[in-house]
Design a protein around this motif. Structure first.
Motif, short mmCIF file in Angstrom:
data_model
loop_
_atom_site.label_atom_id
_atom_site.label_comp_id
_atom_site.label_asym_id
_atom_site.label_seq_id
_atom_site.Cartn_x
_atom_site.Cartn_y
_atom_site.Cartn_z
N LEU A 460 0.83 -1.20 0.00
CA LEU A 460 0.00 0.00 0.00
C LEU A 460 0.87 1.26 0.00
CD1 LEU A 460 -2.67 -1.39 2.45
CD2 LEU A 460 -2.94 -0.99 0.01
N PRO A 461 0.27 2.42 -0.25
CA PRO A 461 1.08 3.63 -0.51
C PRO A 461 1.95 4.08 0.66
CG PRO A 461 -1.20 3.96 -1.18
CD PRO A 461 -1.16 2.68 -0.46
N ARG A 462 1.46 4.01 1.90
CA ARG A 462 2.23 4.49 3.05
C ARG A 462 2.98 3.33 3.66
NH1 ARG A 462 -2.09 7.52 2.25
NH2 ARG A 462 -1.96 9.76 2.56
N ARG A 463 4.31 3.48 3.76
CA ARG A 463 5.14 2.33 4.12
C ARG A 463 6.18 2.70 5.16
NH1 ARG A 463 6.43 -0.22 -1.89
NH2 ARG A 463 4.27 -0.23 -2.63
N GLU A 464 6.53 1.73 5.99
CA GLU A 464 7.64 1.85 6.92
C GLU A 464 8.32 0.49 7.01
OE1 GLU A 464 8.85 4.43 8.12
OE2 GLU A 464 7.28 5.95 8.02
N ALA A 465 9.56 0.52 7.49
CA ALA A 465 10.31 -0.72 7.69
C ALA A 465 11.17 -0.59 8.92
CB ALA A 465 11.17 -1.02 6.47
N VAL A 466 11.23 -1.65 9.70
CA VAL A 466 12.04 -1.70 10.91
C VAL A 466 12.92 -2.93 10.82
CG1 VAL A 466 12.01 -1.71 13.43
CG2 VAL A 466 10.13 -0.65 12.18
N VAL A 467 14.22 -2.77 11.04
CA VAL A 467 15.13 -3.90 10.94
C VAL A 467 15.13 -4.69 12.24
CG1 VAL A 467 17.52 -4.62 10.68
CG2 VAL A 467 16.59 -2.82 9.23
N ALA A 468 14.86 -5.98 12.14
CA ALA A 468 14.93 -6.89 13.28
C ALA A 468 16.23 -7.66 13.18
CB ALA A 468 13.74 -7.84 13.28
N VAL A 565 11.37 -5.71 8.86
CA VAL A 565 9.95 -5.91 9.16
C VAL A 565 9.19 -4.82 8.42
CG1 VAL A 565 8.22 -6.00 10.96
CG2 VAL A 565 10.51 -6.86 11.40
N LEU A 566 8.34 -5.21 7.49
CA LEU A 566 7.72 -4.26 6.57
C LEU A 566 6.26 -4.01 6.94
CD1 LEU A 566 9.17 -5.80 3.32
CD2 LEU A 566 10.16 -4.01 4.73
N LEU A 567 5.89 -2.75 6.93
CA LEU A 567 4.52 -2.35 7.21
C LEU A 567 4.03 -1.47 6.08
CD1 LEU A 567 5.11 -1.21 10.90
CD2 LEU A 567 4.30 -3.44 10.16
N SER A 568 2.77 -1.64 5.69
CA SER A 568 2.21 -0.74 4.69
C SER A 568 0.74 -0.53 4.99
CB SER A 568 2.38 -1.31 3.27
OG SER A 568 1.53 -2.39 3.04
N GLY A 569 0.27 0.67 4.67
CA GLY A 569 -1.12 1.00 4.93
C GLY A 569 -1.64 1.98 3.90
N HIS A 570 -2.95 2.06 3.80
CA HIS A 570 -3.55 2.99 2.86
C HIS A 570 -3.59 4.40 3.43
CE1 HIS A 570 -5.71 3.73 -0.85
NE2 HIS A 570 -6.58 4.47 -0.19
N THR A 571 -3.64 4.48 4.76
CA THR A 571 -3.63 5.77 5.44
C THR A 571 -2.56 5.75 6.53
OG1 THR A 571 -5.23 5.11 7.12
CG2 THR A 571 -6.13 6.03 5.07
N ILE A 640 13.45 5.36 10.89
CA ILE A 640 13.14 4.06 11.45
C ILE A 640 14.21 3.04 11.08
CG2 ILE A 640 11.49 2.14 11.35
CD1 ILE A 640 10.51 4.41 13.01
N LEU A 641 14.67 3.11 9.85
CA LEU A 641 15.62 2.10 9.38
C LEU A 641 17.01 2.26 9.98
CD1 LEU A 641 14.54 2.02 5.67
CD2 LEU A 641 14.59 0.05 7.18
N THR A 665 18.85 -1.31 3.71
CA THR A 665 18.76 -0.84 2.33
C THR A 665 17.53 -1.41 1.63
OG1 THR A 665 21.16 -0.64 2.21
CG2 THR A 665 19.96 -0.73 0.12
N ALA A 666 17.29 -2.71 1.84
CA ALA A 666 16.10 -3.32 1.25
C ALA A 666 14.84 -2.67 1.80
CB ALA A 666 16.09 -4.82 1.52
N GLY A 667 14.84 -2.43 3.12
CA GLY A 667 13.69 -1.78 3.73
C GLY A 667 13.49 -0.37 3.22
N ALA A 668 14.59 0.36 3.02
CA ALA A 668 14.50 1.73 2.51
C ALA A 668 13.92 1.75 1.10
CB ALA A 668 15.86 2.40 2.54
N ALA A 669 14.34 0.79 0.28
CA ALA A 669 13.80 0.71 -1.08
C ALA A 669 12.29 0.46 -1.04
CB ALA A 669 14.50 -0.41 -1.85
N PHE A 670 11.87 -0.41 -0.12
CA PHE A 670 10.44 -0.67 0.05
C PHE A 670 9.69 0.60 0.45
CE2 PHE A 670 7.16 -1.52 3.28
CZ PHE A 670 6.24 -2.22 2.53
N VAL A 671 10.25 1.35 1.42
CA VAL A 671 9.62 2.57 1.90
C VAL A 671 9.48 3.59 0.77
CG1 VAL A 671 9.92 4.57 3.41
CG2 VAL A 671 10.29 2.26 4.30
#
Length: 804
Positions: A460-468, A565-571, A640-641, A665-671
């Motif tokens: 979804l359009p709004r994204r965050e990622a946290v490295v575990a 750890v990838l998160l995505s949301g519409h809002t 966050i990353l 880096t992978a998480g940042a690309a996702f974000v």
């Protein structure tokens, strides 16, 4: 199937139930439903809210709420949509997530919906709120067609109405479609909302309504039905395909059968002969000996006429030949949630599938002594009145689910437990632990932590990622625990792991293996035949030949490397809600939850006893960051990353920690919305993980909230400043019925934002009126996003000529 259960004559490949979602009285999701069933919960109560003053029944809360924005539906259209459509959209999304399928992946999926009620259509006609959206919003066929349209399914799309057996009949059609190759995946659903008291009165006039407000299945107090409502959605695949894909399987559908009473004392009176024929045919198709069936989920309405007929039919087919001490167990979910009519079959099936998956039978309520016309002992039947394990049998579990329509259409499904896989077993003792350690170490080349959300959730359009990322302390402890569990002793491996925190023996391990990572130690200590002699030597291959730890580790790397750890949301709200739910799960100290967010390695998945406290520090850090995200303290993916505000993640190692930097880096690309090859990131053996289901951001929509769409009809329009940004955003929000200044995704298509063809024409007209330009009828086709339209309008201003 084993010889004790399986017989010749089975027709067709079984289907696997790989995803489930539901909303039933007293339970907003599948986990809540199972918890309610286990504790013997009673969800029957008086009507409240929109159903205030109604007789006791099983009611859903907040049926007017819906996340219209996620599904690209305008507030006006949402208000004119049957809440049954809205409910199915949300549950289908969750069922696909549960099946680890990205919700809008599309493909050759069939949709089969059982329904026999359309109260909202009646309310719509009575209110006079009828316009171009009324047909698509209330016609029953769109219960299925809406799902196919939004989720891009190209298989059959069908609504089935056989009365109270509708959803189980829909399952029958889905199974046939899968076997004929018409679809590769099937979505099966049942839905029922009792929005008007008219339905209550109709059943009352039939004399079928319980005056006591409780369902007493097979009980002497049986006096009629209690109405209920809700919906359930299943995702099915051919069993062979599900196993090949490594899907989680709740249960298998071995066969289904449907017939009709074909005459009898009256149109609405059931007949024993028809039900017996149905049962016999279903088990013949399944190739199952009826005497080997462990349990049947009854239709079980609790009526004086229906219960004895159903009991005698079961006894005549499934009770025959049973020993007195091995009766057929029976029960009914209607005692918990009421009779869901069009969704009754799916409710019973979801209960039974969950029971097979958890290997536990929940209790049936309101049963004290048998109905005088039901000889339970003579029929070899027993009502399951307490929570219990399934009957112990050598063969696989087999059970049935029944659903009968008022007009005589009967349906029955034969279910089996999921196929057992020797490689995925929860080891309960030291011997089992050693076996599973060997499995993990010998067959995990390229295996990494489970893919978290990336491959199985909607991007979804709004994204965050946290490295575990497990830290050095956890690494040392895990090495000790793993080596000890794999069979090492203090003398052989210098390992002592006597609890979650461990002892000084673990420090010895760390010191004596200075150049060996913990995953190499795990491999070294978990070779074939249970032979372990030294910490740096593994028994692997024929004859138990020893090799240096580094050698097998290079071939069978069991990785504890960090993962995003990838998160995505519409809002933004949905994103924060998701982070909060994930943090809550982590704080429950559940190893399964740790596995879900990538903190557990392949060896942990194979049941090495690494306790929760071993990685408490890493979990605490992850929880803290998720809490920050949930609270809105950090909305920047780079922060966050990397933990550094304003930082721009790169591929350079941070403090020499190259794996963490790679994950970041992978998480940042996702974000940033860049394409990521998640197979390369997580490894070829990675499996999607279960995370909290998408948190819908719901708002109320009802007939009285419906407002005309389109720009103002008096010719007014927002003042034209020369910059099309505000113009396009304000007009789009107005046409969608949203508040001025609403945050819109500039890169989303107008269709995804909720504009249909009529709204698109209205937007073009409004832009033309505001700018004084002559615009083509294909304006939004040529420029399908707000960003594209804004840029086109700006470019025209620069050129200084009319935009055509």
């Amino acid at each position: 199937m084993t010889e004790e259960i399986r017989m010749t004559g089975a027709s067709g490949e079984p289907a696997a139930v790989v995803g489930m979602a539901c909303r039933f009285p007293g339970a907003d999701d599948l986990d809540g439903f199972w918890r309610m069933l286990r504790r013997g919960g009673d969800a029957i109560g008086p009507g409240t809210g929109l159903r205030d003053g109604r007789r006791p029944g099983g009611y859903l809360r907040d049926v007017e709420l819906f996340d219209a924005e996620l599904f690209g539906i305008s507030p006006h259209e949402a208000a004119l949509m049957d809440p049954q459509q809205r409910l199915l959209l949300e549950l289908c999304w969750h069922a696909l997530e549960d099946a680890r399928i990205p919700p809008t992946a599309g493909g050759a999926t069939g949709v089969f919906v059982g329904s026999c009620s359309d109260d909202y259509a009646l309310l719509s006609r009575m209110s006079g709120a009828v316009d171009a959206y009324t047909m698509t919003g209330t016609a029953r066929t769109f219960l299925a067609n809406r799902l196919s349209y939004f989720f891009r399914f190209t298989g059959p799309s069908t609504v089935v109405d056989t009365g109270q057996s509708s959803s189980l009949t829909a399952l029958d059609q889905a199974l046939g479609s899968l076997r004929r190759g018409e679809c590769t995946t099937a979505v099966v659903a049942g839905v029922q909302l009792n929005l008007t008291p008219t339905g209550d009165r109709l059943i009352e006039e039939l004399g079928a309504m319980s005056p006591t407000g409780r369902c007493h299945t097979f009980d002497a107090r049986a006096d009629g039905i209690v109405r209920g409502e809700g919906a359930g959605v299943l995702v099915l695949k051919p069993l062979e395909a599900a196993v090949a894909a490594g899907d989680r399987v709740y249960c298998t559908v071995l066969a289904t059968a449907v017939n009709n009473d074909g005459g009898g004392p009256s149109l609405t009176t059931p007949t024993q002969a028809a039900q017996q024929n149905l049962l016999a045919e279903a088990y013949r198709r399944a190739g199952v000996d009826p005497a080997g069936v462990a349990y049947v989920e009854l239709h079980g309405t609790g009526t004086k006429a229906g219960d004895p007929v159903e009991a005698r039919a079961l006894g005549g087919v499934l009770g025959r030949g049973r020993l007195a001490d091995r009766p057929l167990l029976v029960g009914s979910v209607k005692t918990n949630i009421g009779h869901l009519e069009g969704a009754a079959g799916i409710a019973g099936l979801i209960k039974t599938a969950a029971s097979l998956f958890h290997r536990e039978l929940p209790p049936t309520l309101n049963h004290r002594r048998p109905h005088p016309d039901i000889d339970l002992d003579g029929l070899r039947l027993r009502v399951t009145t307490r929570r219990r394990a399934w009957p112990a049998d050598e063969g696989p579990l087999v059970c049935g689910v029944s659903s009968f329509g008022l007009g005589g259409t009967n349906a029955h499904a034969v279910l089996g437990e999921a196929p057992r896989r020797e490689a995925v077993v929860a080891a309960s003792g030291a011997e089992g632990t050693r076996r599973e350690a060997g499995v993990a170490a010998s067959g995990a080349e390229g295996t990494r932590g489970e893919a978290v959300l990336a491959a199985s959730r909607e991007q979804l359009p709004r994204r965050e990622a946290v490295v575990a990322a497990p830290g050095p302390e956890a690494t040392r402890r895990e090495a000790g625990v793993a080596a000890s569990a794999a069979g090492g002793t203090r003398g052989e491996a210098d390992v002592a792991a006597s609890g979650a925190e461990g002892t000084g023996g673990e420090a010895d391990v760390a010191a004596s293996r200075a150049q060996v990572s913990w995953r190499e130690a795990v491999v070294a200590a978990s070779g074939a035949e249970g032979t372990r002699r030294e910490a740096g030597v593994a028994a692997s291959g024929a004859e138990g030949a020893r090799r240096e730890a580094a050698a097998p580790a290079s071939r069978a790397r069991v990785s504890d490397e960090p993962v995003p750890v990838l998160l995505s949301g519409h809002t933004e709200a949905a994103l924060r809600d998701q982070a909060a739910r994930l943090a809550d799960r982590l704080e429950r100290h559940d190893e399964a939850d740790l596995r879900d967010v990538g903190l557990a390695s392949a060896t942990t998945r194979a049941a090495l006893p690494v306790r929760a406290a071993v990685i408490a520090s890493e979990r605490a850090e992850l929880v803290t960051r998720l809490r920050e995200l949930a609270g809105g303290a950090s909305a920047d993916g780079a922060t966050i990353l990397t933990g550094r505000p304003g930082a721009e993640p790169t591929a350079r190692p941070a403090d020499g920690n190259e794996p963490v930097t790679a994950a970041a880096t992978a998480g940042a690309a996702f974000v940033l919305g860049k394409p990521v090859d998640w197979l390369a990131v997580y490894g070829p053996q990675a499996r999607p993980a279960d995370l909290p289901l998408y948190p819908f951001q719901r708002r109320p929509y009802w007939l009285d909230t419906a407002t005309p769409t389109g720009p103002a009809t008096d010719g007014s329009a927002p003042p034209w400043s020369g910059d099309p940004l505000d113009l396009v955003l304000d007009l789009t929000a107005e046409i969608l019925g949203r508040a001025p200044g609403t945050d819109l995704d500039l890169d989303a298509t107008f269709t995804d934002l909720g504009l249909d063809s009529r709204m698109a024409v209205a937007l073009r007209t409004a832009v033309a009126r505001a700018t004084g330009r002559v615009l083509p009828t294909t304006l939004l086709f040529d420029h399908p996003t707000p960003a594209a339209l804004i840029e086109a309008l700006r470019s025209d201003d620069t050129k200084g000529h009319e935009f055509r």
